[in-house]
Design a protein around this motif. Structure first.
Motif, mmCIF file in Angstrom:
data_model
loop_
_atom_site.group_PDB
_atom_site.id
_atom_site.type_symbol
_atom_site.label_atom_id
_atom_site.label_comp_id
_atom_site.label_asym_id
_atom_site.label_seq_id
_atom_site.Cartn_x
_atom_site.Cartn_y
_atom_site.Cartn_z
ATOM 1 N N ILE A 115 75.499 102.992 10.586
ATOM 2 C CA ILE A 115 74.609 103.730 9.697
ATOM 3 C C ILE A 115 75.374 104.732 8.847
ATOM 4 O O ILE A 115 75.154 104.831 7.637
ATOM 5 C CB ILE A 115 73.503 104.434 10.512
ATOM 6 C CG1 ILE A 115 72.543 103.384 11.087
ATOM 7 C CG2 ILE A 115 72.744 105.453 9.656
ATOM 8 C CD1 ILE A 115 71.542 103.937 12.087
ATOM 9 N N HIS A 116 76.282 105.470 9.457
ATOM 10 C CA HIS A 116 76.947 106.570 8.751
ATOM 11 C C HIS A 116 78.315 106.207 8.189
ATOM 12 O O HIS A 116 78.891 107.001 7.446
ATOM 13 C CB HIS A 116 77.088 107.774 9.698
ATOM 14 C CG HIS A 116 75.780 108.280 10.205
ATOM 15 N ND1 HIS A 116 74.860 108.920 9.409
ATOM 16 C CD2 HIS A 116 75.227 108.214 11.453
ATOM 17 C CE1 HIS A 116 73.797 109.246 10.132
ATOM 18 N NE2 HIS A 116 73.992 108.817 11.372
ATOM 19 N N GLY A 117 78.820 105.014 8.522
ATOM 20 C CA GLY A 117 80.173 104.658 8.117
ATOM 21 C C GLY A 117 80.281 103.842 6.844
ATOM 22 O O GLY A 117 81.382 103.448 6.469
ATOM 23 N N GLY A 118 79.190 103.544 6.184
ATOM 24 C CA GLY A 118 79.255 102.819 4.922
ATOM 25 C C GLY A 118 78.739 101.395 4.964
ATOM 26 O O GLY A 118 78.333 100.863 3.938
ATOM 27 N N GLU A 122 76.240 99.379 2.272
ATOM 28 C CA GLU A 122 76.608 98.096 1.654
ATOM 29 C C GLU A 122 75.456 97.104 1.742
ATOM 30 O O GLU A 122 75.179 96.373 0.796
ATOM 31 C CB GLU A 122 77.838 97.497 2.344
ATOM 32 C CG GLU A 122 79.137 98.149 1.975
ATOM 33 C CD GLU A 122 80.300 97.523 2.710
ATOM 34 O OE1 GLU A 122 80.243 96.302 3.014
ATOM 35 O OE2 GLU A 122 81.264 98.251 2.998
ATOM 36 N N ALA A 123 74.779 97.067 2.878
ATOM 37 C CA ALA A 123 73.672 96.135 3.077
ATOM 38 C C ALA A 123 72.401 96.599 2.373
ATOM 39 O O ALA A 123 71.533 95.784 2.053
ATOM 40 C CB ALA A 123 73.392 95.958 4.574
ATOM 41 N N VAL A 124 72.311 97.900 2.130
ATOM 42 C CA VAL A 124 71.134 98.491 1.488
ATOM 43 C C VAL A 124 71.629 99.363 0.329
ATOM 44 O O VAL A 124 71.688 100.593 0.430
ATOM 45 C CB VAL A 124 70.314 99.334 2.502
ATOM 46 C CG1 VAL A 124 68.997 99.811 1.893
ATOM 47 C CG2 VAL A 124 70.053 98.556 3.781
ATOM 48 N N PRO A 125 72.024 98.737 -0.794
ATOM 49 C CA PRO A 125 72.650 99.487 -1.887
ATOM 50 C C PRO A 125 71.813 100.636 -2.441
ATOM 51 O O PRO A 125 72.366 101.607 -2.949
ATOM 52 C CB PRO A 125 72.871 98.422 -2.966
ATOM 53 C CG PRO A 125 72.893 97.130 -2.237
ATOM 54 C CD PRO A 125 71.978 97.305 -1.062
ATOM 55 N N GLN A 126 70.495 100.531 -2.343
ATOM 56 C CA GLN A 126 69.647 101.598 -2.867
ATOM 57 C C GLN A 126 69.207 102.584 -1.783
ATOM 58 O O GLN A 126 68.204 103.283 -1.942
ATOM 59 C CB GLN A 126 68.441 101.001 -3.590
ATOM 60 C CG GLN A 126 68.844 100.228 -4.842
ATOM 61 C CD GLN A 126 67.636 99.724 -5.593
ATOM 62 O OE1 GLN A 126 66.752 100.486 -5.932
ATOM 63 N NE2 GLN A 126 67.602 98.423 -5.830
ATOM 64 N N LEU A 127 69.980 102.633 -0.707
ATOM 65 C CA LEU A 127 69.720 103.612 0.344
ATOM 66 C C LEU A 127 69.903 104.997 -0.255
ATOM 67 O O LEU A 127 70.982 105.358 -0.715
ATOM 68 C CB LEU A 127 70.685 103.419 1.513
ATOM 69 C CG LEU A 127 70.600 104.419 2.659
ATOM 70 C CD1 LEU A 127 69.265 104.303 3.380
ATOM 71 C CD2 LEU A 127 71.754 104.212 3.627
#
Length: 159
Positions: A115-118, A122-127
């Motif tokens: 969750i916090h490492g990137g 990448e999987a959710v670009p609009q996070l």
């Protein structure tokens, strides 16, 4: 003997109270003497859960058993097979992710780093935001309903 039979040996209300009110963020461990491990001291109901709630859920599990929840886990391989066409797909909508810091899933090995490492981004670009609520477990919407409603409201009013 299967897990359904093991669960059936245990008082349903005591079993649910043990699972629902566990505030230690570690994965559950199933001891060999499963039926006799549910002799905890009397549970304390959290403010967000009533005795009536516990009675209601226990009555439903007594009526149906635990096969439904177990079937979810039995289908992991099938779910992976059915979703194979979407491996690598990205979630392409705006997202605000909210989790409790003592949620068992948040504390599952590797999840915090994901969750916090990137990798999550990448999987959710609009996070747009990850919110980790302190002192909150898996039943986040019940434990902190006003805070969750505020987060949802603040998020959707942007659109």
């Amino acid at each position: 003997m299967g897990w359904e039979e093991e669960f059936a040996k245990v008082d349903t209300k005591k079993l649910l109270a043990t699972f629902y009110f566990k505030r230690i963020p570690t994965p559950p461990k199933m001891p060999k003497d499963f039926a006799n491990c549910f002799n905890p001291p009397p549970y304390t109901l959290p403010a967000w859960f009533t005795e009536e709630d516990l009675d209601y859920f226990a009555s439903k599990y007594r009526a149906t058993g635990f096969s439904g929840p177990f079937n979810y886990y039995r289908c992991f391989d099938l779910n992976w097979e059915l979703c194979a066409a979407w491996i690598g797909s990205k979630i392409m909508v705006p997202v605000k992710f909210i989790v409790g810091d003592i949620d068992l899933m948040y504390n599952f090995p590797g999840i915090r780093e994901y969750i916090h490492g990137g990798e999550f981004k990448e999987a959710v670009p609009q996070l747009e935001q990850v919110v980790v609520m302190e002192g909150v477990g898996h039943f986040i919407n019940q434990e902190k309903p006003q805070e969750i409603n505020d987060h949802i409201y603040d998020f959707i009013t942007k659109f």
